[in-house]
Write a protein that holds these residues in place. Structure first.
Motif, PDB file in Angstrom:
ATOM      1  N   ASP A   1      42.202 -42.619  29.701  1.00  0.00           N
ATOM      2  CA  ASP A   1      43.267 -42.010  28.911  1.00  0.00           C
ATOM      3  C   ASP A   1      43.004 -40.517  28.713  1.00  0.00           C
ATOM      4  OD1 ASP A   1      44.997 -44.169  28.521  1.00  0.00           O
ATOM      5  OD2 ASP A   1      43.861 -44.914  26.813  1.00  0.00           O
ATOM      6  N   TRP A   2      41.752 -40.165  28.469  1.00  0.00           N
ATOM      7  CA  TRP A   2      41.402 -38.738  28.320  1.00  0.00           C
ATOM      8  C   TRP A   2      41.612 -37.998  29.635  1.00  0.00           C
ATOM      9  CZ3 TRP A   2      37.457 -36.123  30.938  1.00  0.00           C
ATOM     10  CH2 TRP A   2      37.252 -34.808  30.533  1.00  0.00           C
ATOM     11  N   PHE A   3      41.142 -38.583  30.729  1.00  0.00           N
ATOM     12  CA  PHE A   3      41.232 -37.921  32.019  1.00  0.00           C
ATOM     13  C   PHE A   3      42.688 -37.713  32.441  1.00  0.00           C
ATOM     14  CE2 PHE A   3      41.413 -38.056  36.682  1.00  0.00           C
ATOM     15  CZ  PHE A   3      40.617 -36.963  36.971  1.00  0.00           C
ATOM     16  N   LEU A   4      43.546 -38.686  32.137  1.00  0.00           N
ATOM     17  CA  LEU A   4      44.951 -38.587  32.533  1.00  0.00           C
ATOM     18  C   LEU A   4      45.646 -37.397  31.888  1.00  0.00           C
ATOM     19  CD1 LEU A   4      45.936 -42.369  32.353  1.00  0.00           C
ATOM     20  CD2 LEU A   4      45.662 -41.000  34.429  1.00  0.00           C
TER      21      LEU A   4
ATOM     22  N   PRO B   1      34.207 -39.203  29.012  1.00  0.00           N
ATOM     23  CA  PRO B   1      33.133 -40.162  29.274  1.00  0.00           C
ATOM     24  C   PRO B   1      31.826 -39.743  28.614  1.00  0.00           C
ATOM     25  CG  PRO B   1      34.362 -39.713  31.277  1.00  0.00           C
ATOM     26  CD  PRO B   1      34.836 -38.739  30.258  1.00  0.00           C
ATOM     27  N   SER B   2      31.099 -40.720  28.142  1.00  0.00           N
ATOM     28  CA  SER B   2      29.795 -40.460  27.540  1.00  0.00           C
ATOM     29  C   SER B   2      28.687 -40.462  28.584  1.00  0.00           C
ATOM     30  CB  SER B   2      29.491 -41.522  26.477  1.00  0.00           C
ATOM     31  OG  SER B   2      29.586 -42.834  27.036  1.00  0.00           O
ATOM     32  N   ASP B   3      28.949 -41.015  29.768  1.00  0.00           N
ATOM     33  CA  ASP B   3      27.941 -41.107  30.822  1.00  0.00           C
ATOM     34  C   ASP B   3      28.085 -39.932  31.783  1.00  0.00           C
ATOM     35  OD1 ASP B   3      27.312 -43.467  29.612  1.00  0.00           O
ATOM     36  OD2 ASP B   3      28.111 -44.752  31.191  1.00  0.00           O
ATOM     37  N   LEU B   4      26.957 -39.496  32.329  1.00  0.00           N
ATOM     38  CA  LEU B   4      26.947 -38.436  33.332  1.00  0.00           C
ATOM     39  C   LEU B   4      26.595 -38.972  34.713  1.00  0.00           C
ATOM     40  CD1 LEU B   4      25.204 -35.546  31.354  1.00  0.00           C
ATOM     41  CD2 LEU B   4      27.648 -35.908  31.757  1.00  0.00           C
ATOM     42  N   THR B   5      26.319 -40.263  34.821  1.00  0.00           N
ATOM     43  CA  THR B   5      25.980 -40.890  36.097  1.00  0.00           C
ATOM     44  C   THR B   5      26.768 -42.179  36.239  1.00  0.00           C
ATOM     45  OG1 THR B   5      23.723 -40.014  35.991  1.00  0.00           O
ATOM     46  CG2 THR B   5      24.126 -41.800  37.544  1.00  0.00           C
ATOM     47  N   TRP B   6      27.279 -42.426  37.433  1.00  0.00           N
ATOM     48  CA  TRP B   6      27.872 -43.728  37.740  1.00  0.00           C
ATOM     49  C   TRP B   6      27.344 -44.176  39.090  1.00  0.00           C
ATOM     50  CZ3 TRP B   6      30.009 -47.134  34.762  1.00  0.00           C
ATOM     51  CH2 TRP B   6      30.566 -48.277  35.336  1.00  0.00           C
TER      52      TRP B   6
END
Length: 794
Positions: free
Chosen positions: A356-359, A387-392
């Motif tokens: 939702d934030w990215f959109l 996002p709270s993560d910096l790695t996926w």
């Protein structure tokens, strides 16, 4: 803790009890979120009611009409498209897009003019389907499949605006089309099947199942044989497609971004219609759907770009790191459409909140021809959070995405961020490139370490001999001058396949692993990489991968060749915000088989002290080679074995969106003398072009370890990775100015005694990736050894 990678083969539990397969991987990320506890948060159609594919009367009344009445931005954009010449233009070129928009406009507004326009488009679409060669004994095509899918959707959405005669005619053509789609003999080009096996890892199969499912559920209750088709589609989704998704953990799609975007759009619609039409929830049985939201977020670069250097709409930029991917493609729009649907399914979850934030970030909307998807699925009240993560990472396919950060000033997407990609996994799909171990580096809006070449359709000489091959990737080459790569990829321009010193084909097996059952039976041919260890700590990400099986090797060798390596291991450390360290160990089977690291740049890398520098507009990259007595060669142009490979169909390389050469400079690093056992170590620093050059790092050679100093960090690696034993005892010098030391290659979970000059000995425990970090140590000697309680008596 590592697990048997092949345990990820969903649906094969019984087989795995009998024969555990080789190869290790990192554990799957834990997640308790699969789907909504009470089902997908969209209403289900009443029995026999239309519309029921994707939307229902309740969804229209409760959600879409209020959005229209509130004149939300998504409605304004959609209405603007409807009032433009767009629907008329799309009706001629892309009737499916026009039909979807016009039919929805009628459902929401009740305007009979939209219904009539939609019926006119449908008449043309019926003609397209009925006159398609596939309906008259010809081969199935992707265009035919997509036309059938949208015609079924049109039948459902326009149901209330059709006469009985209209419906009967549509039922007839849809059912005849469905019969052709289920006939393997019609699949002459092997889009869906190969030798009787469903190609569940390839995009054609998911588009095909979406079309059949749309037909079956649209005609359910209106045609007596529809229930049998519905049962077939349910069984195929559960038995073939979802297991293929399950194995691509982390939301990955092995074919790469371009095909992956379109495939996601199709497969998400397939699952969603099962919910809206029948109340059957296929989102609960697999983490793939939920994780795809995060995967797509990380896949997109931190900045939008114009679609291609030929010009086009503003849409997302993404790295062509894997698969048959054009660097720019409007397929990214279908990716966003699929993500919009998924965020509606997973509304209120963490990944849904991220999306939702990215959109809301630029370009904050789809091109006009897909504005209907924004209106359908975009919640105007959902602001989300970054996002709270910096790695996926996606463990089985080995796709890893690394970020320096998400937000800049004001909480908006940071367009100056650094993004790293890496891939090291198995070969699943025919469209994958031969590039295990490759990585890319993007900083401040620009590719700096790039995937070289220009995708030109998949079967050109440039694709077959360069762009899809290892030589165009940022990984390892090993040269056996007698190696044969004939037929490694379809080449419509000439029957010549050059020796690029790269990764092998799957000969004599097909280039695609087809489906989970076929992969399990023939797994050695497709065992091309394993992400062995992954660790995140103190702003650093560490990766270790085994790439041995990707080459003609002691793991697998194609029948016409000999093994050239017995070990190819790559380790990568990302020190945020913009430093990458890569080290490789390569053991060849004969000293004359020359190993090389190869890296690609947008501009020619030029010597600058101990660095090679590459400037791209306002971004700069500095590369330091730390291998003593090595040979460094810079090559311009798409050269393979002394030939320039820059032709597609007899003309210059290019595609619909791109016609400019990309990544035309490569740098090769080779040992200064012939060895069986070889190692490499290189550091990359990305920064803005107006900053002064970084300080040069130093090589640190110790006992049992080697590494480098980068600013305040010192990173040490096992000097014998792949030997079968982790580091148990090591010593090395800590350089002046170092504040933190990362030591890799240790026994995961084991306690180590750490001694440094000027400090009392301390006990540190390695994490699951075999990492420890020493902080506050003074310059001098460091000694690391397994703690006494960890040692096993001999």
């Amino acid at each position: 803790m590592t697990i048997l990678r092949r345990a990820l083969l969903a649906g094969l539990a019984m087989a795995l009890l009998v024969t555990p397969l080789a190869g290790l991987a990192v554990p799957l990320p834990e997640s308790s979120v699969r789907a909504q506890d009470d089902g997908v948060p969209l209403p289900v159609a009443e029995p026999g009611a239309h519309p029921r594919l994707l939307i229902t009367s309740a969804y229209i009344e409760d959600t879409l009409i209020p959005r229209m009445e509130d004149t939300t931005p998504a409605w304004v954009a959609f209405a603007s498209y409807l009032e433009s010449s767009g629907p008329d233009e799309d009706a001629a070129l892309h009737p499916g897009l026009a039909l979807r928009s016009l039919a929805l406009a009628w459902l929401v507004t009740g305007d009979e003019g939209y219904a009539q326009s939609a019926r006119d488009v449908m008449i043309g679409l019926v003609t397209l389907v009925d006159s398609d060669p596939a309906m008259n004994g010809g081969a199935l095509s992707e265009a035919f499949i997509d036309h059938v899918a949208v015609l079924a959707l049109g039948y459902d959405w326009l149901y209330g605006g059709l006469t009985d005669t209209d419906r009967a005619a549509l039922v007839d053509v849809l059912w005849r089309a469905a019969k052709r789609l289920r006939n393997p003999a019609a699949d002459v080009d092997n889009i869906i099947w190969l030798d009787g096996e469903l190609r569940a890892f390839d995009h054609g199969a998911v588009h095909w199942l979406w079309a059949l499912t749309a037909v079956g559920l649209a005609l359910w209750g209106d045609y007596e044989d529809a229930p049998a088709l519905v049962d077939f589609c349910r069984e195929t989704l559960a038995a073939d497609i979802i297991p293929a998704l399950d194995i691509q953990t982390g939301g990955a799609w092995a074919e790469g971004p371009m095909h992956g975007f379109a495939a996601t759009y199709a497969v998400v619609q397939t699952a969603l219609v099962w919910w809206t039409a029948a109340g059957e929830n296929f989102f609960t049985g697999s983490l793939w759907w939920y994780d795809r939201l995060a995967y797509d977020l990380f896949l997109y670069y931190p900045t939008p770009t114009t679609t291609g250097n030929r010009g086009g709409a503003a849409i997302y930029d993404y790295p062509a790191i894997i698969g048959d991917s054009a660097r720019f493609s409007t397929a990214a729009a279908y990716g966003r459409a699929g993500d919009l649907m998924l965020r509606a399914v997973f509304s209120g979850t963490e990944h849904g909140d991220w999306m939702d934030w990215f959109l809301r970030q630029p370009p904050d909307g789809l091109p006009p021809w897909l504005a209907v998807e924004e209106f359908l699925w975009r919640d105007p009240l959902a602001t989300g959070s970054p996002p709270s993560d910096l790695t996926w990472y996606a463990p089985y396919t080995g796709h890893v995405f690394l970020r320096s950060g998400w937000t800049g000033d004001g909480g908006a997407l940071d367009a100056g961020a650094t993004a790293i990609t890496f891939n090291a996994g198995d070969r699943l799909a025919e469209a994958q490139y031969y590039d295990q171990g490759s990585f890319t580096l993007f900083h401040n809006g620009h590719d700096l370490i790039v995937r070289s070449g220009v995708y030109s359709g998949g079967t050109s000489d440039h694709d077959a001999n360069y762009a899809a091959r290892t030589i165009a990737a940022n990984t390892v080459l090993v040269c056996d001058l007698a190696e044969n790569f004939d037929g490694i990829r379809a080449n419509d321009d000439r029957d010549i396949w050059l020796n690029d010193c790269g990764q092998r084909s799957t000969s004599p097996y097909p280039a695609s692993a087809l489906n989970v059952g076929y992969l399990y039976t023939n797994w050695r041919a497709y065992d091309t990489g394993s992400l062995l260890r992954y660790g995140d700590r103190d702003g650093i990400t560490y990766l270790r991968a085994d790439l041995t099986g990707a080459y003609n090797s002691t793991v697998y060798t194609t029948p016409e060749n000999r093994d050239k390596v017995s070990l190819v291991w790559r380790e990568l450390v990302y020190i945020r915000p913009s430093t990458v360290i890569v080290t490789d160990r390569v053991i060849t089977t004969y000293p004359s088989y020359t190993p090389m690291q190869v890296f690609h740049f947008q501009t020619e890398p030029t010597p600058s002290g101990l660095f090679f520098g590459s400037l791209v507009d306002h971004s700069a990259l500095y590369m330091q080679n730390l291998l003593p007595n090595s040979r460094v060669t810079v090559i311009g142009g798409y050269q393979v074995g002394g030939q320039i490979v820059d032709q597609s169909g007899g003309g210059p390389i290019g595609n619909e969106f791109e016609n400019q050469p990309y990544g035309t400079f490569r740098l090769e690093i080779a040992p200064g003398q012939l060895n069986l056992d070889n190692w490499f170590l290189v550091a990359f620093i990305a920064q803005n072009a107006d900053q002064p050059p970084p300080s040069e790092g130093m090589l640190v050679l110790g006992e049992g370890v080697r590494g480098t100093v980068r600013g305040s960090w010192q990173v040490m690696f096992d000097d014998q990775p792949g030997s079968g034993a982790d580091v148990t005892d090591a010593s090395f010098q800590i350089a002046p100015g170092v504040e933190s030391v990362l030591i890799t290659g240790l026994v995961p979970g084991a306690a180590y005694t750490v001694e440094t000059d000027g400090r009392e000995a301390q006990t540190l425990t390695a994490d699951d990736a075999g990492l420890i970090v020493i902080t506050g140590a003074l310059p001098g000697t460091a000694r690391v050894a397994l703690a006494a309680e960890e040692k096993v008596p001999s």
